[in-house]
Design a protein around this motif. Structure first.
Motif, mmCIF file in Angstrom:
data_model
loop_
_atom_site.group_PDB
_atom_site.id
_atom_site.type_symbol
_atom_site.label_atom_id
_atom_site.label_comp_id
_atom_site.label_asym_id
_atom_site.label_seq_id
_atom_site.Cartn_x
_atom_site.Cartn_y
_atom_site.Cartn_z
ATOM 1 N N ASN A 1 0.908 -1.073 -0.200
ATOM 2 C CA ASN A 1 0.031 0.131 0.004
ATOM 3 C C ASN A 1 0.747 1.432 0.193
ATOM 4 O O ASN A 1 0.561 2.124 -0.784
ATOM 5 C CB ASN A 1 -0.962 -0.012 1.253
ATOM 6 N N LYS A 2 1.914 1.193 0.755
ATOM 7 C CA LYS A 2 3.026 2.316 0.601
ATOM 8 C C LYS A 2 3.412 2.699 -0.548
ATOM 9 O O LYS A 2 3.582 3.748 -1.299
ATOM 10 C CB LYS A 2 3.919 2.146 1.669
ATOM 11 N N HIS A 3 3.937 1.483 -1.385
ATOM 12 C CA HIS A 3 4.439 1.597 -2.526
ATOM 13 C C HIS A 3 3.405 2.134 -3.624
ATOM 14 O O HIS A 3 3.652 3.161 -4.671
ATOM 15 C CB HIS A 3 4.782 0.364 -3.243
ATOM 16 N N VAL A 4 2.080 1.744 -3.578
ATOM 17 C CA VAL A 4 1.056 2.160 -4.354
ATOM 18 C C VAL A 4 0.953 3.799 -4.053
ATOM 19 O O VAL A 4 0.623 4.656 -5.038
ATOM 20 C CB VAL A 4 -0.182 1.505 -4.153
ATOM 21 N N ASN A 5 0.755 4.130 -2.916
ATOM 22 C CA ASN A 5 0.509 5.525 -2.567
ATOM 23 C C ASN A 5 1.472 6.579 -2.972
ATOM 24 O O ASN A 5 1.618 7.534 -3.233
ATOM 25 C CB ASN A 5 0.131 5.862 -1.162
ATOM 26 N N ASP A 6 2.655 6.122 -2.581
ATOM 27 C CA ASP A 6 4.025 6.870 -3.103
ATOM 28 C C ASP A 6 3.968 6.976 -4.639
ATOM 29 O O ASP A 6 4.386 7.993 -5.050
ATOM 30 C CB ASP A 6 5.272 5.871 -2.659
ATOM 31 N N ALA A 7 3.718 5.795 -5.328
ATOM 32 C CA ALA A 7 3.536 6.079 -6.873
ATOM 33 C C ALA A 7 2.448 7.089 -7.108
ATOM 34 O O ALA A 7 2.831 7.977 -7.960
ATOM 35 C CB ALA A 7 3.301 4.637 -7.386
ATOM 36 N N CYS A 8 1.419 7.345 -6.599
ATOM 37 C CA CYS A 8 0.358 8.332 -6.629
ATOM 38 C C CYS A 8 0.901 9.523 -6.419
ATOM 39 O O CYS A 8 0.626 10.616 -7.200
ATOM 40 C CB CYS A 8 -0.984 7.811 -6.111
ATOM 41 N N PHE A 9 1.342 9.781 -5.377
ATOM 42 C CA PHE A 9 1.896 11.092 -5.058
ATOM 43 C C PHE A 9 2.941 11.730 -5.735
ATOM 44 O O PHE A 9 2.868 12.729 -6.425
ATOM 45 C CB PHE A 9 2.402 10.792 -3.618
ATOM 46 N N THR A 10 3.852 10.660 -6.258
ATOM 47 C CA THR A 10 4.834 11.004 -7.308
ATOM 48 C C THR A 10 4.033 11.323 -8.683
ATOM 49 O O THR A 10 4.636 12.470 -9.127
ATOM 50 C CB THR A 10 5.837 9.716 -7.694
ATOM 51 N N TYR A 11 3.151 10.785 -9.165
ATOM 52 C CA TYR A 11 2.630 11.112 -10.282
ATOM 53 C C TYR A 11 1.623 12.457 -10.012
ATOM 54 O O TYR A 11 1.695 13.174 -11.011
ATOM 55 C CB TYR A 11 1.398 9.780 -10.825
ATOM 56 N N ASP A 12 1.044 12.756 -8.956
ATOM 57 C CA ASP A 12 0.501 13.934 -8.670
ATOM 58 C C ASP A 12 1.515 15.005 -8.865
ATOM 59 O O ASP A 12 1.010 16.275 -9.501
ATOM 60 C CB ASP A 12 -0.128 13.930 -7.222
ATOM 61 N N ALA A 13 2.720 14.877 -8.357
ATOM 62 C CA ALA A 13 3.568 16.002 -8.411
ATOM 63 C C ALA A 13 3.916 16.126 -9.811
ATOM 64 O O ALA A 13 4.123 17.288 -10.237
ATOM 65 C CB ALA A 13 4.741 15.613 -7.470
ATOM 66 N N ARG A 14 4.193 15.106 -10.401
ATOM 67 C CA ARG A 14 4.581 15.332 -11.954
ATOM 68 C C ARG A 14 3.719 15.828 -12.616
ATOM 69 O O ARG A 14 3.801 16.973 -13.433
ATOM 70 C CB ARG A 14 4.733 13.847 -12.412
#
Length: 623
Positions: A341-354
């Motif tokens: 779940n942490k990896h999934v949320n981290d990926a989403c946050f990274t995509y949001d920032a991009r």
């Protein structure tokens, strides 16, 4: 009286035969839709967040009236949603350890892929390309029905393959991909191709309609008991929320005890017992390079981890990240849900920032000179708005005994209802945060009602009665401009002798965009009967004397940029350009006067008004 045409006996026989086979299958496998619903609700009851359980009508994607089973959480969030696609033989119930965490920050949708779980079970086309297209079409129809603009897609195993296939067909709808142990990337290994008996056995199984999960259906009433004993790698992972392992075993049994609809689609896109006919690695570089990807693998999975690294090499100019969860199997989402779940949320946050940075950042391919020109154009537009609203008022109030020069005006006839002209300008600064979307900025809006009668042609911003009493005086037309040089400095610029602090203005040059801005402001002053060049020099001097900083607000920072010639790299080609730079240094090189008169006002006596004072009290408060 209406007459109804009786269907042909042949069609009745075929329909009866199909229903008879299905009833026989359900009787043997002990399948019950009510039982499946009960078991699924038992699993989902462990969720902390409220959820919606719906069936989305997607029309005729594969069958005649297809519906996709959907579980939705946190739909009220405005962030980009996540769509979860399960693997072969699974369903929404197996995501129960991940739904709360993923839905914490954004909308989350988990679906039973068409042909699996509680969704409709139509028969897929046996052709490889057609079957893959049907999977993608059903996902797109679901997106349209739900009303999602763009989404992140989290796909596990076969769901990862379908997520990539969807991104190939609908890149504008995919904001990012998260591929959890994705199936279907690698080609059939040579060691498998060389074994003829495998291909012969596979072809025989296909002719006998032997599907991947036929064994579960063949086990009939003992399937749940067998799964609880043989698939403890899955059932034991849910002990924290469902103490009875038989609940998970019953769920796995019931979602696969139905007609093998989704399995028929899967068999159309695979060969040799689980290898893709059209591997995704051959097409991965065709996915839009702006779509970021994150691969999450289990270190003990049977899926080849090399696919992620190969994708990273093939998409060198795109965002591709590979994460590995140690000691995790193919079902990594259940083995270590917290890490997953942490990896999934981290990926989403990274995509949001991009996405936020792409909206605000200048394109990398734009040349530096073009960027400077755009910045200066924005500044010039802002100051035109400010000067049109503020400067006109001040100049009019200072023009006692003066007749204002202006261009010829025209009337709009017939009368509009009402005739108006609106000018709207603004600056917005997005705040780069993870959970919300906030923009801070300034907006200036001016509304001008256009005249339709000659009696309306009065000086702007004045009441009609005030305009009638306005005195008329001769036009001022002074061309002498003080040179901002010390008395011991007499220089020659391009053959024009400069002496006694005055000179005739040379023809304007447009070598630099900053000098064009200054010249435009000078012309605005001259149209009002003032010495434009002297007033711009005074404005530059006052901006330096005011010493604007980042605490002065957006307007203060823009004033500091515009009226500080040292901030530009424009080439000096005329004497007037050097005078602009000299004006910036006056405030720091001349001692302040003690008679409450600004140094800049004294130095540039030809200009009787202060540009900065027209819309601020920065000098009236200090003098």
């Amino acid at each position: 009286m209406t007459r109804t045409k009786n269907p042909s006996p042949k069609k009745i026989d075929q329909s009866d035969e199909k229903h008879s086979e299905q009833r026989l299958l359900h009787k043997w496998t002990r399948y019950s839709s009510a039982k499946l619903e009960e078991v699924e609700e038992t699993l989902l009851s462990a969720l902390r967040k409220p959820y919606e359980s719906i069936f989305v009508d997607v029309g005729q994607c594969v069958g005649t009236n297809d519906k996709i089973r959907t579980v939705a959480l946190n739909r009220e969030s405005s962030n980009i949603p996540v769509l979860l696609l399960h693997g072969l033989g699974a369903g929404v119930g197996l995501w129960v350890l991940n739904l709360d965490a993923v839905a914490e920050y954004r909308p989350m949708y988990a679906i039973d892929i068409l042909g699996f779980g509680r969704s409709s079970h139509p028969k897929y086309d046996p052709d490889t390309a057609a079957a893959e297209r049907q999977f993608v079409t059903s996902i797109e129809a679901w997106r349209v029905a739900v009303g999602i603009e763009r989404m992140y897609i989290l796909g596990h195993s076969m769901g990862g393959y379908l997520a990539c296939s969807y991104a190939l067909s609908h890149p504008e709808r995919v904001a990012g991909l998260i591929l959890a142990d994705p199936w279907g990337f690698m080609e059939t290994p040579p060691r498998i191709k060389r074994k003829y008996w495998i291909r012969i056995l596979y072809r025989t199984a296909r002719k006998m309609n032997f599907y991947p999960l036929t064994v579960v259906r063949m086990a009939g009433p003992t399937a749940a008991w067998i799964l609880s004993r043989r698939r403890t790698d899955i059932t034991s992972r849910f002990e924290s929320i469902v103490p009875d392992e038989r609940v998970v075993a019953d769920y796995l049994h019931l979602v696969n005890a139905q007609k093998p609809s989704g399995e028929s689609g899967f068999c159309a896109i695979q060969k040799n017992f689980g290898w893709p006919i059209n591997p995704m690695l051959k097409r991965i570089d065709q996915i839009d390079p702006s779509i970021p990807m994150t691969f999450i693998y289990g270190s003990e999975s049977w899926i080849d981890l090399e696919a992620g690294e190969i994708t990273k090499a093939k998409r060198a100019n795109s965002f591709v990240e590979v994460k590995i969860i140690e000691n995790a199997s193919h079902h990594l989402y259940a083995d270590f849900p917290e890490i997953f779940n942490k990896h999934v949320n981290d990926a989403c946050f990274t995509y949001d920032a991009r996405l936020n940075s792409q909206r605000t950042a200048e394109p990398s391919e734009v040349a530096e000179g073009m960027a400077v020109s755009i910045q200066n154009l924005q500044i010039m537009l802002l100051f035109q708005l400010i000067l049109m609203m503020g400067l006109s008022t001040l100049i009019t109030s200072h023009s006692e005994g003066s007749s204002l020069s202006r261009q010829k005006r025209f009337l709009i006839f017939p009368r509009a209802n009402p005739g108006r002209l609106q000018l709207i300008g603004g600056f917005g600064i997005p705040v780069d945060i993870q959970l919300e979307s906030i923009t801070v900025g300034y907006v200036i809006k001016s509304v001008y009602y256009l005249p339709w009668n000659s009696s309306h042609l009065i000086p702007p911003f004045l009441d009609r009665h005030e305009a009638e009493g306005l005195p008329v005086a001769p036009i001022r037309n002074t061309r002498s401009v003080p040179l901002v040089l010390s008395s011991d400095r007499i220089e020659q610029y391009e053959g024009v002798l400069v002496d006694n602090g005055t000179e005739s203005l040379p023809e304007p040059s447009h070598a630099g965009s900053r000098w064009m801005i200054y010249r435009a402001i000078e012309q605005m002053f001259e149209q009002k009967g003032y010495n434009g060049h002297s007033c711009v020099l005074r404005a530059i001097c006052e901006a330096s004397e005011a010493d604007f900083t980042h605490t002065s607000g957006l307007v203060g920072e823009l004033l500091s940029i515009v009226f500080r010639p040292s901030t530009t790299e424009d080439v000096i080609t005329e004497a007037s350009h050097e005078r602009y730079r000299e004006a910036e240094r006056v405030a720091g090189s001349v001692s302040p006067r003690h008679d409450r008169v600004s140094v800049c006002e004294s130095m540039y006596a030809e200009c009787k008004i202060s540009l900065l004072g027209s819309f601020s009290n920065i000098f009236s408060a200090t003098l």
